[in-house]
Design a protein around this motif. Structure first.
Motif, PDB file in Angstrom:
ATOM      1  N   GLY A  45       0.798  -1.229   0.000  1.00  0.00           N
ATOM      2  CA  GLY A  45       0.000   0.000   0.000  1.00  0.00           C
ATOM      3  C   GLY A  45       0.829   1.276   0.000  1.00  0.00           C
ATOM      4  N   MET A  46       2.052   1.199   0.522  1.00  0.00           N
ATOM      5  CA  MET A  46       2.910   2.389   0.581  1.00  0.00           C
ATOM      6  C   MET A  46       3.511   2.707  -0.776  1.00  0.00           C
ATOM      7  SD  MET A  46       2.911   0.480   3.427  1.00  0.00           S
ATOM      8  CE  MET A  46       4.395  -0.492   3.544  1.00  0.00           C
ATOM      9  N   GLU A  47       3.297   1.815  -1.754  1.00  0.00           N
ATOM     10  CA  GLU A  47       3.942   1.982  -3.059  1.00  0.00           C
ATOM     11  C   GLU A  47       3.014   2.591  -4.116  1.00  0.00           C
ATOM     12  OE1 GLU A  47       7.369   0.890  -3.398  1.00  0.00           O
ATOM     13  OE2 GLU A  47       7.104   0.857  -1.230  1.00  0.00           O
ATOM     14  N   ASP A  60     -11.395   1.399  -0.871  1.00  0.00           N
ATOM     15  CA  ASP A  60     -10.422   1.979  -1.802  1.00  0.00           C
ATOM     16  C   ASP A  60     -10.989   3.222  -2.464  1.00  0.00           C
ATOM     17  OD1 ASP A  60     -10.694  -1.136  -1.941  1.00  0.00           O
ATOM     18  OD2 ASP A  60      -8.569  -0.782  -2.276  1.00  0.00           O
ATOM     19  N   VAL A  61     -10.314   4.349  -2.278  1.00  0.00           N
ATOM     20  CA  VAL A  61     -10.788   5.601  -2.878  1.00  0.00           C
ATOM     21  C   VAL A  61     -10.267   5.719  -4.315  1.00  0.00           C
ATOM     22  CG1 VAL A  61     -10.781   8.109  -2.723  1.00  0.00           C
ATOM     23  CG2 VAL A  61     -10.899   6.745  -0.640  1.00  0.00           C
ATOM     24  N   TYR A  62     -11.200   5.846  -5.242  1.00  0.00           N
ATOM     25  CA  TYR A  62     -10.850   6.040  -6.651  1.00  0.00           C
ATOM     26  C   TYR A  62     -10.411   7.481  -6.901  1.00  0.00           C
ATOM     27  CZ  TYR A  62     -12.833   1.526  -8.209  1.00  0.00           C
ATOM     28  OH  TYR A  62     -13.085   0.210  -8.436  1.00  0.00           O
ATOM     29  N   GLU A  63      -9.891   7.681  -8.095  1.00  0.00           N
ATOM     30  CA  GLU A  63      -9.381   9.006  -8.464  1.00  0.00           C
ATOM     31  C   GLU A  63     -10.450  10.102  -8.338  1.00  0.00           C
ATOM     32  OE1 GLU A  63      -7.391   8.881 -12.200  1.00  0.00           O
ATOM     33  OE2 GLU A  63      -5.946  10.372 -11.489  1.00  0.00           O
ATOM     34  N   ASP A  64     -11.719   9.754  -8.641  1.00  0.00           N
ATOM     35  CA  ASP A  64     -12.777  10.768  -8.596  1.00  0.00           C
ATOM     36  C   ASP A  64     -13.367  10.942  -7.197  1.00  0.00           C
ATOM     37  OD1 ASP A  64     -14.227   8.485  -8.212  1.00  0.00           O
ATOM     38  OD2 ASP A  64     -15.586   8.764  -9.921  1.00  0.00           O
ATOM     39  N   GLY A  65     -12.797  10.245  -6.211  1.00  0.00           N
ATOM     40  CA  GLY A  65     -13.286  10.409  -4.840  1.00  0.00           C
ATOM     41  C   GLY A  65     -14.329   9.385  -4.432  1.00  0.00           C
ATOM     42  N   THR A  66     -14.870   8.652  -5.394  1.00  0.00           N
ATOM     43  CA  THR A  66     -15.781   7.552  -5.063  1.00  0.00           C
ATOM     44  C   THR A  66     -14.958   6.455  -4.399  1.00  0.00           C
ATOM     45  OG1 THR A  66     -16.802   7.982  -7.191  1.00  0.00           O
ATOM     46  CG2 THR A  66     -17.566   6.022  -6.035  1.00  0.00           C
ATOM     47  N   ALA A  67     -15.553   5.747  -3.456  1.00  0.00           N
ATOM     48  CA  ALA A  67     -14.815   4.661  -2.816  1.00  0.00           C
ATOM     49  C   ALA A  67     -15.465   3.325  -3.139  1.00  0.00           C
ATOM     50  CB  ALA A  67     -14.768   4.876  -1.312  1.00  0.00           C
ATOM     51  N   GLY A  70      -6.455   5.201  -9.904  1.00  0.00           N
ATOM     52  CA  GLY A  70      -5.799   6.382  -9.349  1.00  0.00           C
ATOM     53  C   GLY A  70      -4.718   5.965  -8.361  1.00  0.00           C
ATOM     54  N   GLU A  71      -4.300   6.904  -7.495  1.00  0.00           N
ATOM     55  CA  GLU A  71      -3.192   6.605  -6.581  1.00  0.00           C
ATOM     56  C   GLU A  71      -3.601   6.590  -5.119  1.00  0.00           C
ATOM     57  OE1 GLU A  71       0.085   9.244  -7.198  1.00  0.00           O
ATOM     58  OE2 GLU A  71       0.409   8.591  -9.269  1.00  0.00           O
ATOM     59  N   ASN A  72      -4.909   6.804  -4.842  1.00  0.00           N
ATOM     60  CA  ASN A  72      -5.326   6.969  -3.448  1.00  0.00           C
ATOM     61  C   ASN A  72      -6.003   5.756  -2.821  1.00  0.00           C
ATOM     62  OD1 ASN A  72      -4.336   9.537  -3.091  1.00  0.00           O
ATOM     63  ND2 ASN A  72      -6.184  10.511  -3.904  1.00  0.00           N
ATOM     64  N   SER A  73      -5.843   4.608  -3.464  1.00  0.00           N
ATOM     65  CA  SER A  73      -6.532   3.419  -2.967  1.00  0.00           C
ATOM     66  C   SER A  73      -6.056   2.973  -1.591  1.00  0.00           C
ATOM     67  CB  SER A  73      -6.346   2.251  -3.935  1.00  0.00           C
ATOM     68  OG  SER A  73      -7.238   2.376  -5.008  1.00  0.00           O
ATOM     69  N   VAL A  74      -4.769   3.159  -1.309  1.00  0.00           N
ATOM     70  CA  VAL A  74      -4.115   2.648  -0.101  1.00  0.00           C
ATOM     71  C   VAL A  74      -4.047   1.110  -0.131  1.00  0.00           C
ATOM     72  CG1 VAL A  74      -4.047   2.531   2.419  1.00  0.00           C
ATOM     73  CG2 VAL A  74      -4.859   4.617   1.284  1.00  0.00           C
ATOM     74  N   LEU A 120     -11.791  14.091  -1.074  1.00  0.00           N
ATOM     75  CA  LEU A 120     -11.610  12.687  -1.450  1.00  0.00           C
ATOM     76  C   LEU A 120     -11.020  12.497  -2.841  1.00  0.00           C
ATOM     77  CD1 LEU A 120     -14.822  11.073   0.105  1.00  0.00           C
ATOM     78  CD2 LEU A 120     -12.539  11.273   1.085  1.00  0.00           C
ATOM     79  N   ALA A 121     -11.182  13.497  -3.700  1.00  0.00           N
ATOM     80  CA  ALA A 121     -10.587  13.385  -5.037  1.00  0.00           C
ATOM     81  C   ALA A 121      -9.229  14.074  -5.109  1.00  0.00           C
ATOM     82  CB  ALA A 121     -11.543  13.969  -6.076  1.00  0.00           C
ATOM     83  N   ASP A 122      -8.758  14.608  -3.963  1.00  0.00           N
ATOM     84  CA  ASP A 122      -7.448  15.268  -3.937  1.00  0.00           C
ATOM     85  C   ASP A 122      -6.317  14.251  -3.908  1.00  0.00           C
ATOM     86  OD1 ASP A 122      -8.959  17.501  -3.778  1.00  0.00           O
ATOM     87  OD2 ASP A 122      -8.366  18.075  -1.738  1.00  0.00           O
ATOM     88  N   LYS A 123      -5.107  14.770  -4.025  1.00  0.00           N
ATOM     89  CA  LYS A 123      -3.948  13.883  -4.002  1.00  0.00           C
ATOM     90  C   LYS A 123      -3.863  13.120  -2.676  1.00  0.00           C
ATOM     91  CE  LYS A 123       0.833  13.450  -5.284  1.00  0.00           C
ATOM     92  NZ  LYS A 123       0.573  12.065  -5.691  1.00  0.00           N
ATOM     93  N   ASP A 124      -4.061  13.827  -1.570  1.00  0.00           N
ATOM     94  CA  ASP A 124      -4.073  13.145  -0.280  1.00  0.00           C
ATOM     95  C   ASP A 124      -5.407  13.370   0.412  1.00  0.00           C
ATOM     96  OD1 ASP A 124      -1.419  11.977  -0.107  1.00  0.00           O
ATOM     97  OD2 ASP A 124      -0.716  14.054  -0.195  1.00  0.00           O
ATOM     98  N   PRO A 125      -6.371  12.493   0.196  1.00  0.00           N
ATOM     99  CA  PRO A 125      -7.703  12.691   0.780  1.00  0.00           C
ATOM    100  C   PRO A 125      -7.639  12.676   2.306  1.00  0.00           C
ATOM    101  CG  PRO A 125      -7.683  10.825  -0.752  1.00  0.00           C
ATOM    102  CD  PRO A 125      -6.261  11.214  -0.519  1.00  0.00           C
ATOM    103  N   VAL A 126      -8.467  13.520   2.928  1.00  0.00           N
ATOM    104  CA  VAL A 126      -8.570  13.498   4.389  1.00  0.00           C
ATOM    105  C   VAL A 126      -9.863  12.767   4.727  1.00  0.00           C
ATOM    106  CG1 VAL A 126      -8.610  14.880   6.497  1.00  0.00           C
ATOM    107  CG2 VAL A 126      -7.321  15.680   4.501  1.00  0.00           C
TER     108      VAL A 126
END
Lengths: 423, 435
Positions: free
Chosen positions: A154-156, A281-288, A396-400, B171-177
């Motif tokens: 997840g850190m990658e 997992d948060v997608y690029e558009d903010g949907t999880a 996207g990159e925010n999935s963790v 949530l759509a930002d680079k680092d979501p809070v």
């Protein structure tokens, strides 16, 4: 600058064969006789330690670095944290319990078998309480399964971060479990009250202070989930949920409830903290995305890797790694030495077990030229492990969580290995 | 089944042989009785005949023994055949536990009060909630006492502990809070988690009323209710969460699986490959302890890999990017900067450095302890300032080696720097940091 690096490299290669000087393939001829052979060594003359020196044996002192490690900055406290299996230093597929990664939400607890109680309630005909002894009286099974934390790698997501297979891929272990199928216990309590099982759930919960709980769809609960009390032949370790944990084959580790205390049949998912605010997992558009339980096919080369540089001369070398899939068996692993331009099919150590680690080997040559090592797993569904770019394009990159990308190791001409990303 | 069939056929072979022997023996006896008293001439013939009968008996015995051997051989074959049948799916000797719908009669009935004690989870529709109520004002007090040490007075989170408030539309930002306000889809989850798993180290001690109050305060800190608000089991279903509609159920099968199946490329899959990012630049990997074989040093040049035309070998171009190293600075300061990466999550240095969860560290040497404007120090550091204590090499080395031992009560959650070399390096580095 250049000098400093060379010195440090020499230091780190001290004791092993000097690579720079050795251009001959294979073993170099000995110029003088080896005193380890010509002189009588102490161990060949004096006696060793007797039996019972260590009633429960630990690895020999020379292996003291083959241990779990923690990345302090990842979490606020070691009590609610994770550490990593030293996969870089292991071979075969079975993870010894003593170095299998730990993840606790409120610390590991000491729960005696005598104090263990397992309750089944909710939409069942007969709400029951089992003792530990009761569990040992049901017919039991043995199965080897991998347990991977959803946050492994997840850190990658945003880039190459941690320099070592232990840190990038070590939130995984693989053990042989002994236990009772969850379905046996559910039938013991009777599922008549649940009527149509299609839209039913099983909520499972631990006895520790975190009271970690997860909702599992009934279909999976009746399939291959085990209520396990032994791992690799011996009692579970405290850190893995002694005396009883849940084994949810192929699914994310957070669902493998430790110190299992309660099983509740429900008509809806509980939507607990660990299945809403975490492990989604948060997608690029903010949907999880939620309910992403299955761990997709994945692989990593464990040697060479940053903690396991090439420390031998040019010539024969073994590239080795692990592959696994939550969807079933691993059918093939390909290895690339040039960052994915050309691929060779590796040899599987043995036929892959379903939802268990599979060892692969590429028996090859170390030419002394730089390499960009990658491995790519395929499972029985035909799924091919994606590149990091494919994953980023999709999510996207925010999935963790749930990062099963192809990993790249850069091996330089000295055999030093580094975690990198490639074009 | 197979066993009885086989032995039956064996008896059919053995019986005629035995029967034949008996017949031959009885014939011999009759012949002997009739011919008793005949001339001695005939006795020679008789002896010849007897001898031949004895020979026949011996032959019969031999064939009888051969039949026993044959029977044993057949039995071995039969067992082997049965083993093969088992192995190929006949009777499976390695079967899993039986799938039975009937009960074994194990365990005991769970009592109602036992179920009440353990079954406390709350579902999104509010099922499982006990009766009770709590307002924002009470919640603030309980929160300050039981939650703020980790989550901050305003639910903003201390150190790495979870932030509970704010973060809306990130949530759509680079680092979501991801907070209760910005991310959590159900209020039931908050109530259930606080009641069952919190406070950390004192779980399952909150009363329902305290839990309602804390949840009310968390809603308030997210600007979701006003300061007069009281939460209860009655108005619980009326609260709408910001991100309830923000989740989709696992869509990997359509989104990815269908696209990522099939025979993968094996040759000339890319025209060229370059390294785009290296972990050693970040260097956030922990020290291994013991005899590490990991080399944290980045080499200066990385190659580009190019697909070759004959597609059997990949050529390596050694021409590469030059990494600019800070050669003007002493190596120790550089090393110290690397060690400082452990601290960066909480402390800033350099131009425009601001306080984070730890104070900014510019011009640290010679600075009064606990003296940075705007930073909320622990009691321990406030006391140190009043005593007029100043940061110098020795104080800093002692603090960084074992923070909690040196400054009892510090909020800095850091285990300490173990290596002497790292301590020296970070102090040298901190000597150089200024605005």
């Amino acid at each position: 600058m250049d000098k400093t690096i060379k010195t440090s490299r020499r230091t780190f290669l001290k004791g092993s064969v000097a690579i720079a000087g050795a251009s001959v393939a294979g073993g170099a001829a000995a110029s003088e006789a080896d005193p380890l052979i010509t002189e009588v060594q102490e161990w060949a003359s004096a006696t060793g330690v007797g039996v019972d020196e260590t009633p429960y044996g630990m690895p020999i002192s020379f292996e003291k670095d083959v241990v779990r490690r923690n990345v302090e900055w990842l979490t606020a406290s070691p009590i609610s944290s994770i550490n990593f299996t030293p996969i870089h230093a292991l071979d075969g597929t079975i993870t010894p319990q003593g170095c299998a990664f730990e993840r606790h939400h409120s610390g590991a607890i000491e729960l005696r078998k005598e104090d263990f109680r397992l309750m089944i309630n909710g939409l069942v005909d007969r709400p029951l309480v089992f003792s530990y002894q009761d569990l040992e009286r049901f017919p039991r099974e043995n199965h080897i399964y991998f347990c991977e934390c959803a946050a492994n790698t997840g850190m990658e997501w945003a880039g190459a971060q941690l320099n070592g297979a232990q840190f990038t891929h070590g939130m995984i272990h693989n053990m042989e479990y002994t236990g009772v199928p969850l379905r046996t216990l559910l039938h013991e309590a009777g599922l008549g009250s649940a009527n149509d099982l299609k839209n039913k759930w099983v909520y499972v919960e631990g006895a520790d202070a975190s009271s970690n709980g997860r909702s599992i769809p009934m279909e999976k609960a009746l399939d291959d989930v085990l209520v396990a009390f032994k791992a690799n032949g011996e009692a579970l370790r405290m850190e893995h949920g002694y005396p009883v944990r849940l084994v949810v084959p192929g699914w994310e580790g957070n669902m493998w409830i430790k110190w299992l205390r309660r099983i509740e049949v429900t008509d809806a998912a509980v939507e607990s903290r660990e299945e809403t605010s975490k492990y989604t997992d948060v997608y690029e558009d903010g949907t999880a995305r939620k309910w992403t339980w299955v761990m997709d096919a994945k692989s990593v080369i464990t040697t060479p890797s940053p903690q396991m540089p090439i420390d031998h001369t040019r010539g024969p070398m073994v590239i080795s790694g692990l592959a696994w899939s939550g969807h079933g068996q691993i059918t093939r692993v390909d290895v690339s030495k040039d960052g994915g331009i050309t691929w060779e099919t590796a040899r599987l150590g043995k036929q892959g077990d379903t939802k268990a680690l599979t060892r692969f080997y590429l028996d090859t040559e170390w030419t002394g030229e730089p390499m960009l090592l990658q491995s790519r797993a395929m499972d029985e569904t035909g799924y091919v492990q994606p590149t990091k770019q494919q994953l980023r394009d999709s999510r996207g990159e925010n999935s963790v969580y749930h990062n099963n990308c192809i990993q790249t190791w850069y091996v330089d001409e000295n055999g030093v290995v580094e975690n990198v990303e490639v074009s | 089944m197979g066993s009885s069939r086989m032995s039956k056929s064996l008896s059919q072979i053995v019986l005629p042989v035995a029967g034949g022997t008996a017949l031959a023996l009885s014939v011999a006896l009759v012949v002997a009785n009739l011919d008793y008293g005949r001339s001695k001439i005939s006795s020679l013939e008789q002896r010849v005949e007897q001898t031949s009968l004895q020979a026949e008996a011996a032959r019969n015995k031999a064939s009888e023994e051969a039949a026993v051997v044959a029977e044993l051989k057949a039995k071995v074959a039969e067992i082997q055949l049965a083993a093969i049948e088992n192995a190929t799916g006949g009777t499976n000797l390695t079967e899993n536990a039986p799938r039975k719908d009937i009960a074994y009669g194990l365990g005991r009935a769970a009592l109602t009060e036992e179920i009440t004690a353990w079954d406390v989870d709350v579902l999104p529709d509010g099922r499982g909630l006990p009766e009770g109520r709590g307002d924002v004002f009470t919640g603030e007090e309980v929160f300050a006492e039981k939650c703020a040490s980790c989550h901050g007075d305003f639910a903003e989170g201390v150190d790495n502990w979870p932030v509970l408030a704010g973060g809306f539309d990130t949530l759509a930002d680079k680092d979501p809070v991801k907070t209760v306000g910005s991310y959590w889809p159900y209020l039931s989850t908050v109530w259930d988690y606080v009641h069952r798993s919190m406070p950390f180290g004192e779980a399952q001690t909150l009363t329902p009323d305290e839990t309602y109050a804390i949840v009310a305060y968390i809603l308030y800190s997210n600007d979701m209710v006003d300061d007069e608000f009281e939460l209860s089991h009655e108005n619980f279903p009326d609260i709408e969460m910001y991100n309830t509609g923000g989740f989709v159920i696992d869509d990997r099968p359509d989104r990815e699986y269908t696209r990522w199946r099939g025979e993968p490329c094996m040759k000339n899959c890319k025209s060229a490959v370059e390294i785009t990012m290296r972990a050693t630049f970040l260097d956030v990997t922990p020290d291994e302890g013991g005899e590490s074989r990991m080399d944290h040093t980045a080499s200066e040049n990385t190659p580009t890999f190019v697909a070759s035309t004959d597609s059997t070998n990949t050529s390596v171009e050694t021409e590469t990017l030059e990494i600019s190293a800070l050669e003007t600075d002493p190596a120790v300061v550089l090393a110290g900067e690397k060690v400082f990466k452990k601290c960066k999550a909480c402390h800033a240095v350099g131009a425009g450095a601001k306080n984070k969860s730890g104070p900014q560290l510019n011009d640290l040497m010679g600075r009064m302890m606990g003296s940075v404007d705007g930073f909320k120090y622990s009691k321990a550091f406030k006391a140190a300032m009043e005593e007029g204590r100043v940061w110098n090499d020795a104080e800093l080395a002692a603090f960084l080696a074992k923070p909690k031992a040196y400054m009892k009560g510090t909020r800095m959650s850091f285990a300490g720097i173990k290596k002497e070399k790292d301590l020296t390096a970070i102090i040298e580095f901190l000597r150089t940091t200024s605005n």
